[in-house]
Design an enzyme around this catalytic site. Structure first.
Site, PDB file in Angstrom:
ATOM      1  CB  ALA A   1     -30.849  -9.152   7.028  1.00  0.00           C
TER       2      ALA A   1
ATOM      3  N   GLY B   1     -34.569  -4.693   6.716  1.00  0.00           N
ATOM      4  CA  GLY B   1     -35.496  -6.545   7.106  1.00  0.00           C
ATOM      5  C   GLY B   1     -36.382  -6.130   7.806  1.00  0.00           C
TER       6      GLY B   1
ATOM      7  CD  GLU C   1     -37.398  -5.624   3.365  1.00  0.00           C
ATOM      8  OE1 GLU C   1     -36.439  -5.837   3.980  1.00  0.00           O
ATOM      9  OE2 GLU C   1     -36.990  -5.448   1.602  1.00  0.00           O
TER      10      GLU C   1
ATOM     11  CD  GLU D   1     -32.997  -2.274   2.571  1.00  0.00           C
ATOM     12  OE1 GLU D   1     -33.549  -1.231   2.815  1.00  0.00           O
ATOM     13  OE2 GLU D   1     -33.799  -3.455   3.872  1.00  0.00           O
TER      14      GLU D   1
HETATM   15  C1  HXC Z   1     -26.517  -6.487  12.925  1.00  0.00           C
HETATM   16  C2  HXC Z   1     -26.639  -4.380  14.117  1.00  0.00           C
HETATM   17  C3  HXC Z   1     -27.621  -4.427  12.667  1.00  0.00           C
HETATM   18  C4  HXC Z   1     -27.866  -4.500  11.794  1.00  0.00           C
HETATM   19  C5  HXC Z   1     -27.518  -3.102  14.973  1.00  0.00           C
HETATM   20  N1  HXC Z   1     -26.348  -3.128  14.745  1.00  0.00           N
HETATM   21  N2  HXC Z   1     -27.875  -3.013  13.473  1.00  0.00           N
HETATM   22  N3  HXC Z   1     -25.914  -5.913  13.886  1.00  0.00           N
HETATM   23  N4  HXC Z   1     -27.387  -6.379  11.766  1.00  0.00           N
HETATM   24  N5  HXC Z   1     -28.798  -4.656  10.841  1.00  0.00           N
HETATM   25  C6  HXC Z   1     -25.524  -4.168  15.920  1.00  0.00           C
HETATM   26  C7  HXC Z   1     -24.459  -3.344  16.453  1.00  0.00           C
HETATM   27  O1  HXC Z   1     -23.790  -3.525  14.923  1.00  0.00           O
HETATM   28  C8  HXC Z   1     -23.725  -3.136  17.722  1.00  0.00           C
HETATM   29  O2  HXC Z   1     -23.055  -3.725  17.735  1.00  0.00           O
HETATM   30  C9  HXC Z   1     -25.162  -2.584  18.555  1.00  0.00           C
HETATM   31  O3  HXC Z   1     -26.331  -3.682  16.658  1.00  0.00           O
HETATM   32  C10 HXC Z   1     -25.526  -1.901  18.729  1.00  0.00           C
HETATM   33  O4  HXC Z   1     -25.921  -0.435  17.395  1.00  0.00           O
HETATM   34  P1  HXC Z   1     -25.708   0.691  17.029  1.00  0.00           P
HETATM   35  O5  HXC Z   1     -24.899   0.996  16.044  1.00  0.00           O
HETATM   36  O6  HXC Z   1     -23.745   1.110  17.993  1.00  0.00           O
HETATM   37  O7  HXC Z   1     -26.452   1.182  18.101  1.00  0.00           O
HETATM   38  P2  HXC Z   1     -26.620   3.697  17.940  1.00  0.00           P
HETATM   39  O8  HXC Z   1     -25.447   3.810  17.322  1.00  0.00           O
HETATM   40  O9  HXC Z   1     -28.076   3.477  18.559  1.00  0.00           O
HETATM   41  O10 HXC Z   1     -27.376   3.088  16.047  1.00  0.00           O
HETATM   42  C11 HXC Z   1     -28.639   2.166  15.823  1.00  0.00           C
HETATM   43  C12 HXC Z   1     -28.725   2.102  14.704  1.00  0.00           C
HETATM   44  C13 HXC Z   1     -27.920   1.697  13.539  1.00  0.00           C
HETATM   45  C14 HXC Z   1     -29.430   3.563  13.674  1.00  0.00           C
HETATM   46  C15 HXC Z   1     -30.076   0.762  14.633  1.00  0.00           C
HETATM   47  O11 HXC Z   1     -27.285  -0.132  14.528  1.00  0.00           O
HETATM   48  C16 HXC Z   1     -27.219   1.170  12.369  1.00  0.00           C
HETATM   49  O12 HXC Z   1     -28.099   2.141  11.740  1.00  0.00           O
HETATM   50  N6  HXC Z   1     -28.142  -0.834  12.249  1.00  0.00           N
HETATM   51  C17 HXC Z   1     -27.792  -0.729  10.747  1.00  0.00           C
HETATM   52  C18 HXC Z   1     -29.777  -1.000  10.449  1.00  0.00           C
HETATM   53  C19 HXC Z   1     -29.266  -1.169   8.540  1.00  0.00           C
HETATM   54  O13 HXC Z   1     -28.984  -0.106   7.564  1.00  0.00           O
HETATM   55  N7  HXC Z   1     -30.261  -2.087   9.168  1.00  0.00           N
HETATM   56  C20 HXC Z   1     -30.352  -2.709   7.702  1.00  0.00           C
HETATM   57  C21 HXC Z   1     -29.314  -3.992   7.231  1.00  0.00           C
HETATM   58  S1  HXC Z   1     -29.943  -4.591   5.428  1.00  0.00           S
HETATM   59  P3  HXC Z   1     -21.505  -3.571  18.480  1.00  0.00           P
HETATM   60  O14 HXC Z   1     -21.358  -5.036  18.813  1.00  0.00           O
HETATM   61  O15 HXC Z   1     -21.118  -2.649  18.118  1.00  0.00           O
HETATM   62  O16 HXC Z   1     -22.617  -3.344  19.971  1.00  0.00           O
HETATM   63  C22 HXC Z   1     -31.361  -5.317   5.513  1.00  0.00           C
HETATM   64  C23 HXC Z   1     -31.796  -6.642   4.241  1.00  0.00           C
HETATM   65  C24 HXC Z   1     -32.485  -6.928   3.867  1.00  0.00           C
HETATM   66  O17 HXC Z   1     -31.391  -5.343   6.328  1.00  0.00           O
HETATM   67  C25 HXC Z   1     -32.809  -7.685   3.611  1.00  0.00           C
HETATM   68  C26 HXC Z   1     -32.087  -9.233   3.118  1.00  0.00           C
HETATM   69  C27 HXC Z   1     -31.632 -10.022   1.856  1.00  0.00           C
END
Ligand code: HXC
Length: 260
Positions: free
Chosen positions: A66, A111, A114, A134
């Site tokens: 998400a 997400g 999911e 998460e």
């Molecule tokens: C918003 C995101 C994002 C996310 C990545 N980006 N994941 N933006 N939400 N979930 C954005 C980064 O901020 C960044 O933007 C760009 O995408 C590239 O990401 P990087 O981190 O620079 O790339 P990299 O180093 O290759 O790492 C990739 C990655 C990492 C491992 C996927 O981005 C990451 O850990 N993302 C978060 C994953 C996560 O925690 N997902 C769960 C979310 S909570 P900029 O602008 O800096 O270029 C969830 C809850 C669901 O899903 C339920 C809700 C009710």
């Protein structure tokens, strides 16, 4: 509805939905969820579509979760509403009468994992990475991950993935039953389309009733689930597809199903 964050193509009875926010690793915000919901309402009703494939745009991500930037400042009620919207969309995909295949081309996190779990079948590219990270953000999975992951891979493995927040690779996802198949990245769409085409060549009503029997039967005890299966089996005999399928077998020819 015009789609800002989805690309849609229809090819030989297969709809291919590409989540298209590559700058944010295809993260799911409210708009994208609503677009998915709208698209799936259309697929359910469109007789020209037999199978749906969901994938992500770009080389790196299926869906990296998400949208964290959009979630950061949510109030309690907004966060609950966002989780409920996610549940509704995943359920809508799961309840779509046609098979849905996730073609996982990279990160499927939070997400995104999911969303893949809401699909019926998961085909992973060798570079795919799965996880429920998460807890690293101080929250729990909120689009059904605590439930669907547990049902798919079992309690112990789901707890390990969710408590650790660790990522696993495609081979490990395959080993634990999270991915159905692992294929080289450059063959992901071709293999998934071929799977879709194999499914599309079968009796469409029978495929849909199988999906219904599996999903709804899982919510029942075995006795009632078998009874439900028998009812749906009986229902097949009201279709032209059953007559054609069995006649074609006996005449040693390929069946021509009409979905009627
Ligand atoms: C918003 C995101 C994002 C996310 C990545 N980006 N994941 N933006 N939400 N979930 C954005 C980064 O901020 C960044 O933007 C760009 O995408 C590239 O990401 P990087 O981190 O620079 O790339 P990299 O180093 O290759 O790492 C990739 C990655 C990492 C491992 C996927 O981005 C990451 O850990 N993302 C978060 C994953 C996560 O925690 N997902 C769960 C979310 S909570 P900029 O602008 O800096 O270029 C969830 C809850 C669901 O899903 C339920 C809700 C009710």
């Amino acid at each position: 509805m015009t789609y800002e964050n989805l690309l849609l193509e229809i090819e030989n009875g297969t709809a291919i939905v590409t989540i298209n926010r590559p700058k944010a690793m295809n993260a799911l915000n409210e708009r994208t969820l609503l677009e998915l919901q709208n698209a799936f309402s259309g697929f359910a009703e469109d007789d020209a579509i037999q199978v749906i494939i969901i994938t992500g745009s770009g080389e790196k991500a299926f869906v990296a979760g998400a949208d964290i930037a959009a979630m950061q400042s949510l109030t309690v009620l907004e966060a609950r509403q966002f989780a409920k919207l996610g549940h509704q969309v995943m359920r809508h995909i799961e309840a779509c009468p046609k098979p849905v295949i996730a073609a996982i081309n990279g990160f499927a996190l939070g997400g995104g994992c999911e969303l893949a779990l809401g699909c019926d079948i998961r085909v992973a590219a060798e570079n795919a990475r799965f996880g429920q990270p998460e807890v690293n953000l101080g929250v729990i999975p909120g689009f059904g991950g605590t439930q669907r992951l547990t049902r798919l891979i079992g309690k112990g493995r789901a707890m390990e993935l969710i408590f650790s927040g660790s990522m696993i690779d495609a081979a490990e996802a395959y080993r634990i039953g999270l991915a159905n198949k692992v294929v080289p990245h450059d063959q992901l769409l071709a293999v998934t389309k071929k799977m879709a085409s194999t499914i599309s060549n079968n009796g469409p009503l029978a495929v849909r009733l199988s999906k219904e029997a599996i999903h709804n039967g899982l919510e029942l005890d075995l006795e009632r689930a078998n009874q439900y299966e028998a009812e749906l089996f009986g229902l097949c005999f009201a279709t032209a597809d059953q007559k054609e399928g069995m006649q074609a077998f006996l005449e040693k020819r390929q069946a021509e199903f009409t979905g009627k």
